[in-house]
Write a protein that holds these residues in place. Sequence first.
Motif, short mmCIF file in Angstrom:
data_model
loop_
_atom_site.label_atom_id
_atom_site.label_comp_id
_atom_site.label_asym_id
_atom_site.label_seq_id
_atom_site.Cartn_x
_atom_site.Cartn_y
_atom_site.Cartn_z
N VAL A 782 0.85 -1.18 0.00
CA VAL A 782 0.00 0.00 0.00
C VAL A 782 0.89 1.23 0.00
CG1 VAL A 782 -1.87 1.21 1.17
CG2 VAL A 782 -1.72 -1.28 1.31
N PRO A 783 0.83 2.08 -1.03
CA PRO A 783 1.64 3.30 -1.04
C PRO A 783 1.28 4.21 0.11
CG PRO A 783 0.74 2.83 -3.22
CD PRO A 783 0.06 1.91 -2.28
N LYS A 784 2.26 4.90 0.64
CA LYS A 784 2.01 5.83 1.74
C LYS A 784 1.04 6.92 1.32
CE LYS A 784 2.75 8.01 5.66
NZ LYS A 784 2.11 9.28 5.32
N ALA A 785 0.98 7.23 0.03
CA ALA A 785 0.06 8.27 -0.44
C ALA A 785 -1.39 7.90 -0.18
CB ALA A 785 0.29 8.53 -1.93
N LEU A 786 -1.71 6.60 -0.19
CA LEU A 786 -3.08 6.18 0.09
C LEU A 786 -3.42 6.30 1.57
CD1 LEU A 786 -3.57 3.01 -2.15
CD2 LEU A 786 -4.42 5.31 -2.53
N LEU A 787 -2.40 6.33 2.42
CA LEU A 787 -2.61 6.43 3.86
C LEU A 787 -2.27 7.81 4.39
CD1 LEU A 787 -0.98 3.00 4.78
CD2 LEU A 787 -3.41 3.52 4.78
N ASP A 788 -2.25 8.79 3.53
CA ASP A 788 -1.92 10.15 3.93
C ASP A 788 -3.08 10.73 4.75
OD1 ASP A 788 -1.16 12.83 4.15
OD2 ASP A 788 -0.21 12.84 2.18
N PRO A 789 -2.82 11.23 5.97
CA PRO A 789 -3.93 11.82 6.74
C PRO A 789 -4.42 13.15 6.19
CG PRO A 789 -1.86 12.12 7.90
CD PRO A 789 -1.56 11.23 6.71
N ARG A 790 -3.69 13.73 5.23
CA ARG A 790 -4.08 15.02 4.65
C ARG A 790 -4.89 14.86 3.37
NH1 ARG A 790 -0.30 17.68 2.67
NH2 ARG A 790 -1.26 19.74 2.93
N ARG A 791 -5.32 13.65 3.07
CA ARG A 791 -6.13 13.47 1.87
C ARG A 791 -7.43 14.25 2.00
NH1 ARG A 791 -6.69 7.18 0.51
NH2 ARG A 791 -8.29 8.11 -0.85
#
Length: 902
Positions: A782-791
């Motif tokens: 899972v890329p860290k971009a999918l788990l970004d809290p700033r999404r």
Amino acid sequence: MLARAVLLLLLVAAVHSIYEDQIGLYDWHRRYVGAVEHRVADSRAIVVATKKNILAALHPRTGEIMWRHKFKEEDAVSVEPVVCGDEVVTYHSSNRYRHWDILTGMLTLDTRHHEETEVLFYTSLSYEKMIRVTRSTLYWGKHENLGSSLIDIPAEMNLAGYMKSGVKVEGVLYNRANGQCKIVQFDGNQDSARVTDVQVPWNRAQDIKLVSSEDSIAGLQGDSIFYKTVGAESFKVAKLTDMGISWSVNSIESAGKSAYIVSGNQLSAVIAVKDGKIRAVKAIGKDVVGQVVGSDHIVLISRPDNTISLVQLSNGFEAHSYSLGTRGYGRGQVRSLATLTSSHPCSLVTTVRIPGLFLVWEDESLTVVGNNETCGWIREESLSSVVSATMLDLPASSFIPVNLHKHTNPIKLWTERVSLQLMDLQKLINLYFGTAVSEVSPEMERDSFNLNKLIFTVSTVGKVHVLHSNTGRIIWSRYLDDITPLSNGQYQVHLVRSASHYPLPALVAVFGATLDGKKAVLTVLNPLDGSLQYRQEFDSKLAQVQLTSVEDNEFSKVLLILTDDKQVHTYPPNLHELVEHIPLYFTVVYPEQMLLKGFVLHGTKAEETWSTHLRGDKVLAVNSKATNDAVYSQGRVLGDRSVLHKYINPNVMAVAVESGSADKGQVDVQLYDMISGTQLYHSRHKQYSGPVHMLVVENWLLYHMWCSKLRRYEVVIVEFFLPSAPNTTDFSSLFPRTPSFSIQQAYIATSPLSAITVTTTLKSITNRAVLFAEASGRIALVPKALLDPRRPTIPTAEDRQEQLIPYTPQLNLSPMSYVTYNKTLQDIRGMITGVTGLESTSLLFAYGTDLYFTRVTPAKTFDMLNEDFDYYLIGLVLLGLLFGTIVTQALAENKALNKKWK
């Protein structure tokens, strides 16, 4: 807008896919079954039931898994499987009977009996008929209906043993309280059973253990042995001294058909029952297991040297003997054995044809052995219980110059440098003339990109294996039979010295506990050959181990070892003076007392500096930053060109504590500074429960848990930032930078997880990716971009400039995100990652019942050329450019010369 977001999400996930022809090229998968509890050997398959609740069939000639089934804890196989024709019949603790095709493992019958009681005995009389005995009833009949009730067993009676001869079965019921004994006789030809009372000849006031041996039963009490055969009306008695056994014996074990082994403190003896009479066959060593094979032979294995002897029961003649101790089979002692059919190629070649042997060893390995050294196979089933693992670099080629020792004397330093230079000169001369020979095999040399590693694993039973990451082959194994895991169920493994300091050997330290669990044990091994370098037993339990960056004169990093008595030890020993000038701190979690304590080192003593009580009922998880956690960027550039500065604290520890019931409880997640004891973060989740899997990396915290209110699994990500740019990149917990704010977000996980980890690269330039090991047996990248809290929910222009993915509550992963593609791993317990010489590539090793290794590239292989790169075309282009350069240079010179003549 939504269509663009979905397309971007798919593109992010698609970078992790591989081509079909790449399957198995950079990865491998090893399947295991676990420690064997029950087994039955047949000419077509060896059926085993293991402690991991697995029923499997092994090929008798190769040892490969033919089929495998996993059951829940409450549905495990509880008695020996029974082979009936082309099927295997198993009884499970859930009171279910199942029939399996012995070759394919296909389930042909699944029946549940209404009686909730334990099955004591189950056997097959014919292809269709069976007999089984529970604690209250004897049943007989067809397999499909589990038989009809024949005889009720009184509650005060116990099944002491059973005998079987053809279709005749006898069970011995015995009441230890009053000495009452009944014989249940069943005849399969007449479909009838009867119960008779029998007077026991032994002393009722003393306990007696009755042992079944197929068509007879025997018991030992004092210097007398009591036995009964099928069809006999009563027990018979014989004196051991009358059989020539003059030493004292204290136990009796079955050795197959009509044979027993009686053991004492000095010697053991084989006794056999034939034609209603019992006699001693042969005196043997004091620790022996045996199995009757054929009609008149018994195979004996003497421990601890594991010597196999073939003895004739009629006259005690030893027909064949050899030792397994030097033949490279399992380590430790043989726990049990079974015989294979005489058609097996490993059969012992003697005057009679004797079957091969299926052995179960103390270190959980399985072997089939015969009469010659090349025959048979081995399965290292202890690899199914790996609890600790680490990756090590392979040694560099011996032609590469080696490092010098750390000498303070300049004369010694100069002489060593000159001698090493002369050695290197000799190696270069030999290499030029083609006579150079590397001191290590090519497989054990480090490759150009450091992609091949050594995987150092430690199993629950204390078996150490070193695997080659390229093929999964076992380089060596060593059984440490004097240690057990620590209180957390794991071993601590630390690399003290790498293989880069040739000719000094690499060193790996393994911390475990003594067999009684009261003391800590340090074992230091050479990871290249498994040789023991050092061993130390401490006076108390292990509290904490810290690997420092301080090295001694031989490039060994100093290990600081804190024990429960607050004593500080070092390895290498007696090196406290090297670390006295460095302030060193320890943090220890005491889950039984729900305490978190910090210590500081003062000489050989540790002084407590702070203590925190963890409010709750149970510690669910503890995690801290890895010592090699490299941080590439100190900040994060936003869409408006401003910078969010990361809170980088290398001394943080996350603790998850559970309190209350499972449905109405809560989980508290806390972040502490391990030096000062300051609480940096606290989050309370009501109506949540464990298990909790945590990860602390750079400036973010990730954890996964169960939401009992909404009946789903959730993943929470928290990132910590500073309000302004720090004055220096150096960090000190004694003068902390308290994070002014944190950003967090929660996502719905599609499935429960059994382990999580993060990719690691050499410089941490590549974007991070989180690896989720699902309980279903798959591993997702899972890329860290999918788990970004700033999404953002609704992206703005600045968010799009920053390439933030729009927020969606559920983590919908593409099938191409799974690095295991079409493979299913059994019971994943943990994962580790390793760095390579390529910044784009990270190595992954997952362990559980199965082992799996692969390479992962979160941002594709941006630092490597593609496999289909056209080298010939680029070569022609370069030659064309070179030719054009030469031609144009000549033309330019002619033009300049002509211009001057004008």
